[in-house]
Design an enzyme around this catalytic site. Structure first.
Site, PDB file in Angstrom:
ATOM      1  N   SER A 102       0.820  -1.198   0.000  1.00 24.94           N
ATOM      2  CA  SER A 102       0.000   0.000   0.000  1.00 24.94           C
ATOM      3  C   SER A 102       0.864   1.263   0.000  1.00 24.94           C
ATOM      4  CB  SER A 102      -0.962  -0.056   1.186  1.00 24.94           C
ATOM      5  OG  SER A 102      -1.979   0.899   1.080  1.00 24.94           O
ATOM      6  N   ASP A 219     -10.196  -4.580  -4.721  1.00 23.92           N
ATOM      7  CA  ASP A 219      -9.380  -4.040  -3.637  1.00 23.92           C
ATOM      8  C   ASP A 219     -10.201  -3.173  -2.680  1.00 23.92           C
ATOM      9  OD1 ASP A 219      -6.321  -3.290  -2.850  1.00 23.92           O
ATOM     10  OD2 ASP A 219      -7.617  -1.532  -2.676  1.00 23.92           O
ATOM     11  N   HIS A 274      -8.487  -5.013   0.171  1.00 18.49           N
ATOM     12  CA  HIS A 274      -7.188  -4.378   0.392  1.00 18.49           C
ATOM     13  C   HIS A 274      -6.450  -4.934   1.610  1.00 18.49           C
ATOM     14  CE1 HIS A 274      -4.238  -1.239  -0.201  1.00 18.49           C
ATOM     15  NE2 HIS A 274      -4.317  -0.924   1.087  1.00 18.49           N
TER      16      HIS A 274
END
Length: 293
Positions: A102, A219, A274
């Site tokens: 990320s 995601d 995610h």
């Protein structure tokens, strides 16, 4: 019974010891960098995946700027992570692998671009907003609870806003000129705003041997999800893929050159939210494992 030097039993033992050394010592160290609102705790499973499949691998999950401190300015974080990772590099003459999740993927790319003597072999960007972020997500609400994405630029594109990490890669396609003028991190990193260090940064980035980009349509945080593969919105919010991006065409930071070398690999997985990329064993085996040798 005593084993004599040169006997078949001794030779077999020596061979087994040699093979054991190959199996456990043949893997480069892996350094993992967490994402926004995360820390080492969230990446334990990923670390265990690596040591299970590649026994003996030295895995370091950097314990810096965790949780709320992940909102600190990104260039400050880059300096801290560089200091921590440099000591690992020095102990690994054959190089290391960098696996970054990320927001951590942007920190790692900035580190690579600004470190002329790094020895990173493979850089794996795991669901990272490499081309920027523009979306109403739960993560955005944590930082700006009363804002919708169309209004965030008013907070982010000023001096104070640029002290909050998420603002430093907020890329509003409807306010491109403000982004280019005001953003002090992503606009420089991607070469959207030219600067004197572009050539050096490009050469530094190209020291890596492989770039692996991982992301997927479910995601739910990276917006658009194609940003994990350097795609992004145009002014009509249509996604423009990596090879049609201006920074690719101009090869501002080395992405096109890396691609021309055949050293850019993309991996797409659907059905992964995610927060589960780093704990999904299927993702690990199909997108990550083969690069960590």
């Amino acid at each position: 019974m005593r084993t004599l030097p040169g006997s078949p039993v001794l030779r077999l033992r020596l061979l087994l010891l040699l093979l054991a050394g190959v199996c456990t010592d043949g893997y480069k160290p892996v350094v993992i960098v967490h994402g926004i609102f995360d820390g080492p705790e969230q990446l334990k499973t990923l670390s265990l995946f690596i040591t299970k499949v590649h026994p003996g691998t030295e895995v370091s999950v950097i314990d810096l700027y965790n949780n709320l401190t992940s909102l600190y300015p990104l260039w400050r974080q880059v300096q801290g992570f560089r200091k921590a990772i440099r000591s690992i590099m020095r102990k690994a003459p054959d190089g290391i692998h960098l696996l970054c999740f990320s927001q951590g993927g942007l920190i790692c790319r900035a580190l690579l671009s600004t470190t002329p003597d790094h020895n990173v072999d493979t850089f794996i960007s795991l669901s990272s907003p490499q081309a920027g972020q523009y979306g109403d997500t739960d993560y955005l609400k944590k930082v700006f609870p009363d804002c919708v994405k169309k209004a965030v630029f008013e907070i982010c594109y000023n001096r104070l806003g640029q002290t909050v990490s998420i603002c430093e890669y907020w890329n509003d396609p409807h306010h491109r000129s403000k982004y280019v003028q005001s953003n002090n991190f992503l606009a420089k990193l991607n070469g959207d705003r030219p600067h004197n260090d572009m050539k050096a940064w490009r050469e530094n980035f190209l020291r890596i041997k492989k770039l692996v980009l991982i992301g997927g349509p479910d995601d739910g945080v990276i917006a658009p999800w194609q940003s994990s593969h350097f795609g992004f919105y145009d002014s009509n919010e249509n996604v423009v893929e990596m090879r049609n991006q201006e920074f690719y065409g101009n090869d501002t930071f080395g992405l096109k050159a890396l691609d021309a070398r055949g050293d850019v690999s993309t991996c797409v997985h659907s059905g992964v939210k995610h927060v589960y990329w780093h704990s999904n064993y299927t993702v690990f085996m199909s997108c990550i494992e083969r690069w960590l040798t």
